[in-house]
Design a protein around this motif. Structure first.
Motif, short mmCIF file in Angstrom:
data_model
loop_
_atom_site.label_atom_id
_atom_site.label_comp_id
_atom_site.label_asym_id
_atom_site.label_seq_id
_atom_site.Cartn_x
_atom_site.Cartn_y
_atom_site.Cartn_z
N ARG A 273 0.83 -1.20 0.00
CA ARG A 273 0.00 0.00 0.00
C ARG A 273 0.87 1.25 0.00
O ARG A 273 0.58 2.23 -0.71
CB ARG A 273 -0.92 0.00 1.21
N GLN A 274 1.94 1.24 0.78
CA GLN A 274 2.84 2.39 0.81
C GLN A 274 3.58 2.55 -0.53
O GLN A 274 3.82 3.68 -0.98
CB GLN A 274 3.85 2.24 1.95
N ILE A 275 3.92 1.43 -1.16
CA ILE A 275 4.56 1.49 -2.47
C ILE A 275 3.62 2.14 -3.48
O ILE A 275 4.04 2.97 -4.31
CB ILE A 275 4.95 0.07 -2.94
N ARG A 276 2.35 1.78 -3.42
CA ARG A 276 1.37 2.37 -4.33
C ARG A 276 1.28 3.88 -4.13
O ARG A 276 1.25 4.65 -5.09
CB ARG A 276 0.02 1.70 -4.13
N ARG A 277 1.21 4.32 -2.88
CA ARG A 277 1.13 5.75 -2.60
C ARG A 277 2.40 6.47 -3.04
O ARG A 277 2.34 7.56 -3.61
CB ARG A 277 0.89 5.96 -1.10
N MET A 278 3.55 5.87 -2.76
CA MET A 278 4.81 6.47 -3.17
C MET A 278 4.87 6.60 -4.68
O MET A 278 5.33 7.61 -5.23
CB MET A 278 5.98 5.63 -2.67
N GLY A 279 4.39 5.57 -5.39
CA GLY A 279 4.41 5.60 -6.84
C GLY A 279 3.57 6.73 -7.40
O GLY A 279 3.97 7.39 -8.37
N VAL A 280 2.41 6.96 -6.81
CA VAL A 280 1.54 8.05 -7.28
C VAL A 280 2.22 9.40 -7.09
O VAL A 280 2.25 10.24 -8.00
CB VAL A 280 0.19 8.02 -6.53
N ILE B 79 5.14 3.00 -13.87
CA ILE B 79 4.87 1.56 -13.81
C ILE B 79 3.97 1.23 -12.63
O ILE B 79 3.00 0.45 -12.75
CB ILE B 79 6.19 0.76 -13.73
N ILE B 80 4.25 1.82 -11.47
CA ILE B 80 3.45 1.54 -10.28
C ILE B 80 2.01 2.05 -10.47
O ILE B 80 1.04 1.35 -10.14
CB ILE B 80 4.11 2.17 -9.04
N VAL B 81 1.87 3.26 -11.01
CA VAL B 81 0.53 3.82 -11.24
C VAL B 81 -0.24 2.98 -12.26
O VAL B 81 -1.43 2.68 -12.08
CB VAL B 81 0.63 5.28 -11.70
N SER B 82 0.42 2.59 -13.34
CA SER B 82 -0.24 1.77 -14.36
C SER B 82 -0.67 0.43 -13.79
O SER B 82 -1.78 -0.05 -14.08
CB SER B 82 0.69 1.56 -15.55
N ALA B 83 0.19 -0.18 -12.98
CA ALA B 83 -0.15 -1.46 -12.37
C ALA B 83 -1.35 -1.32 -11.44
O ALA B 83 -2.24 -2.19 -11.40
CB ALA B 83 1.04 -2.01 -11.60
N TRP B 84 -1.39 -0.23 -10.71
CA TRP B 84 -2.52 0.03 -9.80
C TRP B 84 -3.83 0.18 -10.60
O TRP B 84 -4.85 -0.41 -10.26
CB TRP B 84 -2.24 1.28 -8.98
N LEU B 85 -3.79 0.97 -11.68
CA LEU B 85 -4.99 1.19 -12.48
C LEU B 85 -5.47 -0.10 -13.13
O LEU B 85 -6.66 -0.41 -13.13
CB LEU B 85 -4.71 2.25 -13.55
N ILE B 86 -4.54 -0.86 -13.71
CA ILE B 86 -4.92 -2.09 -14.40
C ILE B 86 -5.40 -3.15 -13.42
O ILE B 86 -6.35 -3.90 -13.69
CB ILE B 86 -3.74 -2.61 -15.25
N PRO C 178 -2.90 -9.03 -7.45
CA PRO C 178 -2.67 -8.58 -8.83
C PRO C 178 -1.76 -7.36 -8.92
O PRO C 178 -0.90 -7.30 -9.81
CB PRO C 178 -4.09 -8.25 -9.33
N PHE C 179 -1.94 -6.39 -8.03
CA PHE C 179 -1.10 -5.20 -8.10
C PHE C 179 0.36 -5.54 -7.91
O PHE C 179 1.23 -5.04 -8.63
CB PHE C 179 -1.54 -4.19 -7.03
N ILE C 180 0.66 -6.41 -6.95
CA ILE C 180 2.04 -6.78 -6.69
C ILE C 180 2.65 -7.50 -7.90
O ILE C 180 3.79 -7.22 -8.30
CB ILE C 180 2.13 -7.67 -5.43
N ARG C 181 1.89 -8.41 -8.49
CA ARG C 181 2.39 -9.13 -9.67
C ARG C 181 2.68 -8.16 -10.82
O ARG C 181 3.74 -8.24 -11.45
CB ARG C 181 1.38 -10.18 -10.13
N LEU C 182 1.75 -7.26 -11.08
CA LEU C 182 1.90 -6.37 -12.23
C LEU C 182 3.02 -5.35 -12.02
O LEU C 182 3.87 -5.16 -12.89
CB LEU C 182 0.58 -5.65 -12.49
N ALA C 183 3.00 -4.69 -10.87
CA ALA C 183 4.02 -3.68 -10.59
C ALA C 183 5.41 -4.32 -10.52
O ALA C 183 6.38 -3.78 -11.07
CB ALA C 183 3.71 -2.94 -9.30
N LEU D 262 8.06 -5.42 -3.03
CA LEU D 262 6.95 -6.21 -3.59
C LEU D 262 7.24 -7.70 -3.61
O LEU D 262 6.30 -8.51 -3.69
CB LEU D 262 6.64 -5.72 -5.01
N THR D 263 8.52 -8.07 -3.57
CA THR D 263 8.87 -9.50 -3.62
C THR D 263 9.24 -10.07 -2.25
O THR D 263 9.68 -11.21 -2.17
CB THR D 263 10.04 -9.73 -4.59
N ARG D 264 9.07 -9.28 -1.20
CA ARG D 264 9.32 -9.82 0.14
C ARG D 264 8.26 -10.88 0.46
O ARG D 264 7.11 -10.80 0.02
CB ARG D 264 9.25 -8.71 1.18
#
Length: 388
Positions: free
Chosen positions: A86-93, A139-146, A312-317, A370-372
């Motif tokens: 979740r923090q990665i997603r916010r940081m990406g935005v 990449i992070i934003v696109s992964a979140w949207l998709i 899904p978000f973790i896989r895509l990002a 994301l891979t932890r």
């Protein structure tokens, strides 16, 4: 009992952040990153001294700066790798928005440093290249949207991400920066493909790339010159590619010896775009093979971990970040051995550069986060519970 029901690596009550981070991080990939950074410093000792002398600076001026950049990158990598998804997603935005605004301001406040493209902001003590930080954010934003588009009543994330792609690529091409535009296109294509989306959009993007390449070839003498030079049967030994090719040939299997290479005196970008030529000339195929192995270790191990992930978000990002990291390295080395047209692109963690090194640390830090290993985060744990 908890492990039998929920799978491996359960949360440990009261466990401090650092021990939990160390227990769940991919240590082999972390070691590979530190090894690449160390190799970069070693090569910087050889490649940057001639440049420092030409600029009337201390012999190790650029090495000292690279050490500072590298330490900042390692701190960034470790800090980001401690974040949760979740923090990665916010940081990406936030990262995407800041870098995107920077990209739009480049025509008004940017500089080209005599290289023909306005890509940097000059800060006096250094420079910042927004596109380096735009890539992981996008990449992070696109992964979140998709990923959100796969939810019931989710937003039209694929269409939104495609719109952002066209906007970002257009801004990069206007600089012009075809290399970073290609990386953004490739990273988005990976995210889109891994999401299981229809192929028609990828075919549309591929068609746009072909058309865009044709337009650039006919309208830009600089772009056309690089393509013509790449397609030419003969190599002009006085060009950057000519010097790099000669250096790689002279290096052979074991190299000419530490400090014995000549390409660092001939190439103005020996410490950045053509650092692999310095490695090949002085240390030979042995060191080049080690560098390739280290990049392969990071990417393959990351992708293997992502195949077990159910979010899904973790896989895509994760897939997108791993692929843009590896492809940037492939492009840099491919140019040096003339497998690809000349393109100014750094070798992550190895080439000199503040924006490049710190952005690489941020990209890999997000990938590590994301891979932890996370409790109940793997697909196998769902199948295991269903089997019971």
């Amino acid at each position: 009992m908890t492990e039998m029901v929920h799978g491996t690596l359960p949360l440990r009550a009261g466990e401090p952040v650092l021990p939990r981070w160390w227990r769940t991080i991919d240590k082999w990939s972390m070691a590979a990153v530190l090894a690449l950074f160390s190799i970069g410093l070693l090569l910087g000792l050889a490649a940057s001294v001639p440049l420092a002398e030409r600029n009337n600076l201390d012999s190790f001026h650029y090495v000292q700066r690279q050490l500072a950049f590298g330490l900042a990158a390692v701190v960034t990598m470790v800090g980001v790798s401690m974040m949760d998804p979740r923090q990665i997603r916010r940081m990406g935005v936030v990262l995407f928005l800041v870098a995107f605004i920077g990209l739009m301001l480049l025509p008004f406040f940017g500089t080209n440093y005599g290289k023909g493209a306005v890509r940097w902001f000059s800060l006096g003590f250094g420079s910042v290249q927004p596109s380096e930080f735009l890539k992981p954010g996008f990449i992070i934003v696109s992964a979140w949207l998709i990923a959100a588009a796969q939810d019931i009543n989710g937003p039209p994330g694929r269409a939104w991400s495609f719109g952002l792609l066209i906007l970002v690529v257009s801004l990069l091409v206007l600089q012009p920066d075809f290399g970073q535009a290609s990386l953004v296109l490739f990273g988005w294509g990976v995210v889109y493909f891994v999401s299981g989306a229809p192929m028609r959009i990828l075919l549309v993007v591929a068609s746009l790339v072909v058309v865009g390449g044709a337009v650039a070839y006919n309208s830009s003498d600089h772009f056309a010159g690089r393509i013509n030079g790449f397609l030419s049967a003969e190599i002009d030994p006085r060009t950057q590619i000519g010097y790099a090719t000669t250096a790689i040939q002279n290096g052979g299997f074991f190299g000419t010896g530490v400090g014995e290479g000549q390409v660092k005196w001939q190439l103005p970008d020996a410490h950045t775009d053509f650092i692999i030529a310095v490695a090949a000339e002085e240390y030979g195929l042995v060191l080049v093979s080690l560098i390739i192995l280290l990049y392969g270790t990071i990417v393959v191990r990351s992708l293997m971990r992502l195949t077990k992930e159910r979010d899904p978000f973790i896989r895509l990002a994760g897939a997108g970040l791993a692929c843009i990291f590896s492809v940037q390295a492939m492009i840099n080395m491919g140019v040096a051995v003339r497998l690809l047209p000349t393109k100014g692109m750094t070798l992550p963690f190895v080439s000199y550069g503040g924006s490049s090194v710190v952005a690489a640390g941020l990209t890999v830090g997000a990938l590590f986060a994301l891979t932890r290993h996370r409790p109940q985060g793997e697909i196998s744990n769902i199948l295991l519970r269903r089997g019971r």
